[in-house]
Design a protein around this motif. Structure first.
Motif, PDB file in Angstrom:
ATOM      1  N   TYR A  11       0.828  -1.211   0.000  1.00 38.16           N
ATOM      2  CA  TYR A  11       0.000   0.000   0.000  1.00 38.16           C
ATOM      3  C   TYR A  11       0.861   1.259   0.000  1.00 38.16           C
ATOM      4  O   TYR A  11       1.691   1.470   0.890  1.00 38.16           O
ATOM      5  CB  TYR A  11      -0.930  -0.008   1.209  1.00 38.16           C
ATOM      6  N   TRP A  12       0.636   2.086  -0.997  1.00 40.45           N
ATOM      7  CA  TRP A  12       1.381   3.334  -1.170  1.00 40.45           C
ATOM      8  C   TRP A  12       0.512   4.263  -2.010  1.00 40.45           C
ATOM      9  O   TRP A  12      -0.284   3.792  -2.830  1.00 40.45           O
ATOM     10  CB  TRP A  12       2.713   3.037  -1.861  1.00 40.45           C
ATOM     11  N   PRO A  13       0.596   5.583  -1.803  1.00 39.17           N
ATOM     12  CA  PRO A  13      -0.226   6.478  -2.599  1.00 39.17           C
ATOM     13  C   PRO A  13      -0.087   6.169  -4.100  1.00 39.17           C
ATOM     14  O   PRO A  13       1.015   5.876  -4.565  1.00 39.17           O
ATOM     15  CB  PRO A  13       0.342   7.858  -2.271  1.00 39.17           C
ATOM     16  N   LEU A 112      -6.128 -21.211  -2.477  1.00 44.79           N
ATOM     17  CA  LEU A 112      -5.135 -21.219  -3.547  1.00 44.79           C
ATOM     18  C   LEU A 112      -4.133 -20.084  -3.427  1.00 44.79           C
ATOM     19  O   LEU A 112      -3.003 -20.206  -3.894  1.00 44.79           O
ATOM     20  CB  LEU A 112      -5.839 -21.139  -4.913  1.00 44.79           C
ATOM     21  N   PHE A 113      -4.534 -18.983  -2.827  1.00 41.44           N
ATOM     22  CA  PHE A 113      -3.648 -17.831  -2.716  1.00 41.44           C
ATOM     23  C   PHE A 113      -3.199 -17.674  -1.260  1.00 41.44           C
ATOM     24  O   PHE A 113      -3.844 -16.992  -0.470  1.00 41.44           O
ATOM     25  CB  PHE A 113      -4.357 -16.562  -3.214  1.00 41.44           C
ATOM     26  N   ILE A 114      -2.085 -18.360  -0.951  1.00 37.34           N
ATOM     27  CA  ILE A 114      -1.570 -18.374   0.417  1.00 37.34           C
ATOM     28  C   ILE A 114      -0.175 -17.755   0.417  1.00 37.34           C
ATOM     29  O   ILE A 114       0.686 -18.174  -0.358  1.00 37.34           O
ATOM     30  CB  ILE A 114      -1.499 -19.817   0.962  1.00 37.34           C
ATOM     31  N   PRO A 115       0.055 -16.717   1.220  1.00 35.97           N
ATOM     32  CA  PRO A 115      -0.826 -16.220   2.270  1.00 35.97           C
ATOM     33  C   PRO A 115      -1.914 -15.270   1.801  1.00 35.97           C
ATOM     34  O   PRO A 115      -2.838 -14.968   2.540  1.00 35.97           O
ATOM     35  CB  PRO A 115       0.136 -15.482   3.206  1.00 35.97           C
ATOM     36  N   PRO A 147      -0.666  -7.012   2.973  1.00 33.58           N
ATOM     37  CA  PRO A 147      -0.656  -8.450   2.737  1.00 33.58           C
ATOM     38  C   PRO A 147       0.642  -9.087   3.232  1.00 33.58           C
ATOM     39  O   PRO A 147       1.723  -8.529   3.034  1.00 33.58           O
ATOM     40  CB  PRO A 147      -0.803  -8.574   1.215  1.00 33.58           C
ATOM     41  N   HIS A 148       0.524 -10.251   3.844  1.00 34.29           N
ATOM     42  CA  HIS A 148       1.681 -10.871   4.490  1.00 34.29           C
ATOM     43  C   HIS A 148       2.656 -11.499   3.497  1.00 34.29           C
ATOM     44  O   HIS A 148       3.748 -11.921   3.896  1.00 34.29           O
ATOM     45  CB  HIS A 148       1.209 -11.899   5.517  1.00 34.29           C
ATOM     46  N   SER A 149       2.283 -11.535   2.224  1.00 35.72           N
ATOM     47  CA  SER A 149       3.255 -11.968   1.212  1.00 35.72           C
ATOM     48  C   SER A 149       4.449 -11.010   1.160  1.00 35.72           C
ATOM     49  O   SER A 149       5.537 -11.403   0.726  1.00 35.72           O
ATOM     50  CB  SER A 149       2.588 -12.070  -0.162  1.00 35.72           C
ATOM     51  N   MET A 150       4.266  -9.769   1.630  1.00 41.66           N
ATOM     52  CA  MET A 150       5.404  -8.839   1.700  1.00 41.66           C
ATOM     53  C   MET A 150       6.490  -9.396   2.625  1.00 41.66           C
ATOM     54  O   MET A 150       7.682  -9.207   2.391  1.00 41.66           O
ATOM     55  CB  MET A 150       4.952  -7.461   2.211  1.00 41.66           C
ATOM     56  N   ILE A 166      13.492  -6.634   9.392  1.00 40.72           N
ATOM     57  CA  ILE A 166      12.469  -6.326  10.397  1.00 40.72           C
ATOM     58  C   ILE A 166      11.093  -6.529   9.764  1.00 40.72           C
ATOM     59  O   ILE A 166      10.809  -5.954   8.707  1.00 40.72           O
ATOM     60  CB  ILE A 166      12.603  -4.877  10.909  1.00 40.72           C
ATOM     61  N   ALA A 167      10.261  -7.353  10.392  1.00 41.12           N
ATOM     62  CA  ALA A 167       8.906  -7.621   9.896  1.00 41.12           C
ATOM     63  C   ALA A 167       7.909  -6.799  10.710  1.00 41.12           C
ATOM     64  O   ALA A 167       7.800  -6.971  11.921  1.00 41.12           O
ATOM     65  CB  ALA A 167       8.589  -9.106   9.995  1.00 41.12           C
ATOM     66  N   ASP A 168       7.196  -5.921  10.020  1.00 37.84           N
ATOM     67  CA  ASP A 168       6.209  -5.045  10.655  1.00 37.84           C
ATOM     68  C   ASP A 168       4.803  -5.587  10.391  1.00 37.84           C
ATOM     69  O   ASP A 168       4.372  -5.677   9.241  1.00 37.84           O
ATOM     70  CB  ASP A 168       6.343  -3.626  10.090  1.00 37.84           C
ATOM     71  N   PHE A 169       4.111  -5.950  11.460  1.00 32.63           N
ATOM     72  CA  PHE A 169       2.761  -6.497  11.348  1.00 32.63           C
ATOM     73  C   PHE A 169       1.740  -5.436  11.751  1.00 32.63           C
ATOM     74  O   PHE A 169       1.580  -5.139  12.939  1.00 32.63           O
ATOM     75  CB  PHE A 169       2.603  -7.726  12.250  1.00 32.63           C
ATOM     76  N   ARG A 170       1.061  -4.863  10.757  1.00 29.90           N
ATOM     77  CA  ARG A 170       0.000  -3.906  11.073  1.00 29.90           C
ATOM     78  C   ARG A 170      -1.217  -4.627  11.646  1.00 29.90           C
ATOM     79  O   ARG A 170      -2.016  -4.042  12.376  1.00 29.90           O
ATOM     80  CB  ARG A 170      -0.398  -3.113   9.822  1.00 29.90           C
ATOM     81  N   ASP A 171      -1.372  -5.881  11.291  1.00 29.78           N
ATOM     82  CA  ASP A 171      -2.412  -6.769  11.829  1.00 29.78           C
ATOM     83  C   ASP A 171      -1.785  -8.138  12.050  1.00 29.78           C
ATOM     84  O   ASP A 171      -0.751  -8.456  11.441  1.00 29.78           O
ATOM     85  CB  ASP A 171      -3.589  -6.908  10.853  1.00 29.78           C
ATOM     86  N   PRO A 172      -2.385  -8.973  12.902  1.00 28.60           N
ATOM     87  CA  PRO A 172      -1.879 -10.336  13.065  1.00 28.60           C
ATOM     88  C   PRO A 172      -1.992 -11.129  11.762  1.00 28.60           C
ATOM     89  O   PRO A 172      -2.531 -10.635  10.770  1.00 28.60           O
ATOM     90  CB  PRO A 172      -2.793 -10.921  14.156  1.00 28.60           C
TER      91      PRO A 172
END
Length: 429
Positions: A11-13, A112-115, A147-150, A166-172
């Motif tokens: 997500y970016w402008p 089919l689309f994991i994660p 998305p956690h694929s990042m 460093i992994a930043d989790f905005r949500d679990p």
């Protein structure tokens, strides 16, 4: 000499919504702490919400690197454009209202689309960024999800290079609320758990936005975990005059499961019992609203008091927060949502408008409201207490004394949070 950090984000402008705000603001302030950010984003993303005004907030001189992404949502839109758009926005209808198209799309998305639907971007991104890491001497990579694929991009870069990741989790990840609605089969559930474990244990450091997510992750890994919440920024908007009416405003998406019928019942009774309240009351909804919410408002006889604005720009949302008499913050009544702290909460705090929040017991939102003295929190069963509080708000509104006396809100400023982030970044590998 500035340290270089590579930030991997979907997500970016011109993406709109809260997901884009976090790293847009970190990028704004990182150079003030001697860190040069480089941002990696998709060249042709399929954003469910667009806000062109956010493009002007990208700091001058920031390197934004882009590579193409294959977007399944674009392909699936030929099958059912409306259903794809609502699912992409996170709006999933109640099971009873789901047609076969929606059930089919959810099953495909979940198994089919994991994660997630951006998984195809992982391999080409790793190839591209591997060269960039060497050419620019980058020694720290930050991935942010969902998305956690990042995070899978960060994970694979970590396997190939001597970098700090460093992994930043905005949500679990596996405990996020909508997972239960994706119709996951056993193999899919196991794969999510495995991938989450690999990310949590391979990352050098982890960032989360709530203490409950910190507790969850600390039970799953020995990797250091740090809470850095979302926040608010100095937007420079002159505070406008308050609405003349007694306006209750909700800003952001109202999903099907985020339907506070206890609130609709209270407002319906107040309208019937109190002519003065009926004369002054107005409910404003900013953002996408699910059909089930509209149905509930109609059922409780409130539709005539509702103004639905749809999605508005970030600047318009800020203004709406300041002109409203009371701000509504609604969360799903679930154990999984206790850890969710909506990004808009922090802008709510800075608006000076009282906050009326409804959600699960013992949530982090409740704690923040109490500590900052910025509003009141209720559960879905708190009917009498909720009704009394709204009446208190209404009486204060009539006397012109409806306001907050916030305490310690400054700790949530974007600049203060960026300082915390830079302190957490250590280049000792």
């Amino acid at each position: 000499m500035s340290k270089k950090v590579l930030i991997i984000t979907y997500y970016w402008p011109p993406a709109g919504g809260p997901g884009v705000q976090r790293w847009l603001k970190f990028v704004k302030y990182l150079p003030q702490f001697g860190i040069e950010p480089m941002v990696y984003v998709p060249a042709n993303p399929s954003y469910p919400i667009i806000d062109e005004t956010l493009l002007s907030e990208i700091p001058d001189g920031i390197s934004v690197l882009k590579q193409p992404i294959l977007e399944p949502y674009k392909i699936a839109s030929f099958f059912s454009l409306k259903k794809v758009k609502t699912i992409a926005k996170g709006i999933i209808n109640d099971k009873a209202k789901q047609g076969w198209k929606e059930r089919f799309l959810l099953a495909i998305r979940g198994n089919l689309f994991i994660p997630d639907a951006r998984k195809s971007w992982v391999k080409p991104s790793v190839r591209y960024l591997s060269t960039l890491i060497e050419d620019f001497g980058i020694d720290t990579v930050i991935s942010t999800g969902p998305p956690h694929s990042m995070h899978l991009i960060g994970y694979k870069l970590k396997l190939k290079h001597s970098i700090q990741w460093i992994a930043d989790f905005r949500d679990p990840w596996t405990t996020i609320g909508y997972h239960k609605q994706l119709k996951l089969l056993s193999p899919a559930k196991k794969k999510h758990i495995r991938l989450e474990s690999e990310v949590l244990n391979k990352a050098d450091k982890i960032i989360v936005t709530s203490h409950k997510t910190l507790e969850e992750f600390e039970s799953k890994t020995t990797t250091p975990v740090k809470v850095i919440t979302n926040g608010f920024d100095d937007h420079g908007i002159i505070k406008p005059k308050k609405e003349a009416k007694f306006t209750l405003s909700h800003i952001g998406s109202l999903l099907s499961e985020r339907n506070p019928e206890v609130l609709w019942k209270v407002l319906s009774e107040l309208v019937k019992e109190n002519e003065d309240f009926k004369l002054h009351f107005q409910l404003h909804l900013y953002g996408t609203v699910s059909e089930s919410i509209i149905d509930s408002l109609t059922e409780y006889g409130l539709k005539g008091f509702v103004t639905s604005h749809g999605y508005v720009s970030h600047e318009e949302a800020i203004k709406a927060q300041m002109v409203s008499q009371v701000l509504l913050l609604i969360e799903i009544d679930s154990e999984d949502t206790k850890a969710i702290i909506p990004g808009k909460l922090f802008e709510y705090l800075a608006s000076g408008t009282p906050i009326l929040s409804i959600g699960p017991k013992n949530s982090e939102v409740e704690t923040i409201l109490k500590v900052t003295n910025t509003g009141n929190y209720f559960n879905y069963t708190s009917y009498s207490e909720l009704k009394n509080q709204i009446l208190l708000y209404f009486e204060s509104y009539k006397t012109g004394t409806l306001q907050t006396q916030p305490v310690g809100v400054e700790r949530y400023s974007r600049k203060a949070l960026t300082k915390t982030l830079t302190e957490y970044m250590s280049w000792e590998l």
